[in-house]
Scaffold this motif. Structure first.
Motif, PDB file in Angstrom:
ATOM      1  N   GLU A 170       0.833  -1.200   0.000  1.00  0.00           N
ATOM      2  CA  GLU A 170       0.000   0.000   0.000  1.00  0.00           C
ATOM      3  C   GLU A 170       0.867   1.249   0.000  1.00  0.00           C
ATOM      4  O   GLU A 170       1.961   1.250   0.571  1.00  0.00           O
TER       5      GLU A 170
ATOM      6  N   GLU B 138      -3.648   3.603  -2.356  1.00  0.00           N
ATOM      7  CA  GLU B 138      -3.860   2.462  -3.240  1.00  0.00           C
ATOM      8  C   GLU B 138      -3.130   1.234  -2.729  1.00  0.00           C
ATOM      9  O   GLU B 138      -2.160   1.340  -1.974  1.00  0.00           O
TER      10      GLU B 138
ATOM     11  N   GLU C 153      -5.599  -0.868  -6.844  1.00  0.00           N
ATOM     12  CA  GLU C 153      -6.919  -0.275  -6.692  1.00  0.00           C
ATOM     13  C   GLU C 153      -6.779   0.919  -5.775  1.00  0.00           C
ATOM     14  O   GLU C 153      -6.020   0.872  -4.805  1.00  0.00           O
TER      15      GLU C 153
ATOM     16  N   TYR D 123      -8.368   2.845  -2.950  1.00  0.00           N
ATOM     17  CA  TYR D 123      -9.405   2.568  -1.968  1.00  0.00           C
ATOM     18  C   TYR D 123      -9.784   3.795  -1.141  1.00  0.00           C
ATOM     19  O   TYR D 123     -10.757   3.761  -0.378  1.00  0.00           O
TER      20      TYR D 123
ATOM     21  N   ASP E 282     -14.015   3.152  -7.995  1.00  0.00           N
ATOM     22  CA  ASP E 282     -13.785   1.836  -8.604  1.00  0.00           C
ATOM     23  C   ASP E 282     -12.582   1.885  -9.549  1.00  0.00           C
ATOM     24  O   ASP E 282     -12.629   1.361 -10.657  1.00  0.00           O
TER      25      ASP E 282
END
Length: 154
Positions: free
Chosen positions: A51, A65, A79, A81, A89
């Motif tokens: 992360e 992310e 992704e 978040y 998304d």
């Protein structure tokens, strides 16, 4: 859902390019859109589950992310978040592959605009244009840093 893709050739081996990509916490080394990026949480520094937080140069926006797919020497997908961007998304893939005497770098982003119909209209009028510019600058930064790294290390 919107999907955007950008590619560029880099005059360095895929291994040189991957060395920069896999230093997940230091994406600010080649992404000119960021003021800084750094490791967060108790997650690993690289690989699946890593992360980071990225703070944008505008001084207002940021994203957090995590890696959801990691293919050593080839690609990773993250992704987003958390963050302040007008999209949700979000999945971003950065990849490199040999392409003859050079390497081919690819960046692909998939996202859904926030704010319903107004967000979809803004996506068509503004967000896609901004995202394409961001992607191009990331790949150009990766290209420049890869060539500099190759020159510095032979």
């Amino acid at each position: 859902m919107t999907t955007l893709r950008a590619e560029c050739d880099i005059a360095a081996s895929a291994g040189v390019v991957w060395t920069l990509l896999k230093d997940f916490q230091q994406i600010d080394a080649f992404n000119p859109n960021l003021s800084r990026s750094f490791h967060i949480g108790d997650a690993p520094l690289e690989g699946l589950g890593a992360e980071r937080r990225c703070e944008l140069k505008d001084g207002r926006n940021w994203i957090e992310e995590r890696v959801i797919d990691w293919r050593p020497g080839e690609s990773y997908t993250v992704e987003i978040y958390a963050g302040t961007m007008p999209i949700r998304d979000v999945r971003t893939t950065l990849a490199v592959s040999p392409n003859g005497a050079v390497s081919r770098a690819v960046m692909q982003i998939t996202y859904t605009p926030k704010f319903g119909p107004i967000g979809r209209l803004l996506d068509l009028l503004l967000v896609r244009w901004k995202m394409r510019g961001l992607m191009d600058s990331v790949l150009k930064g990766l290209q420049q840093k890869s060539v500099e790294s190759l020159a510095a290390h032979g």
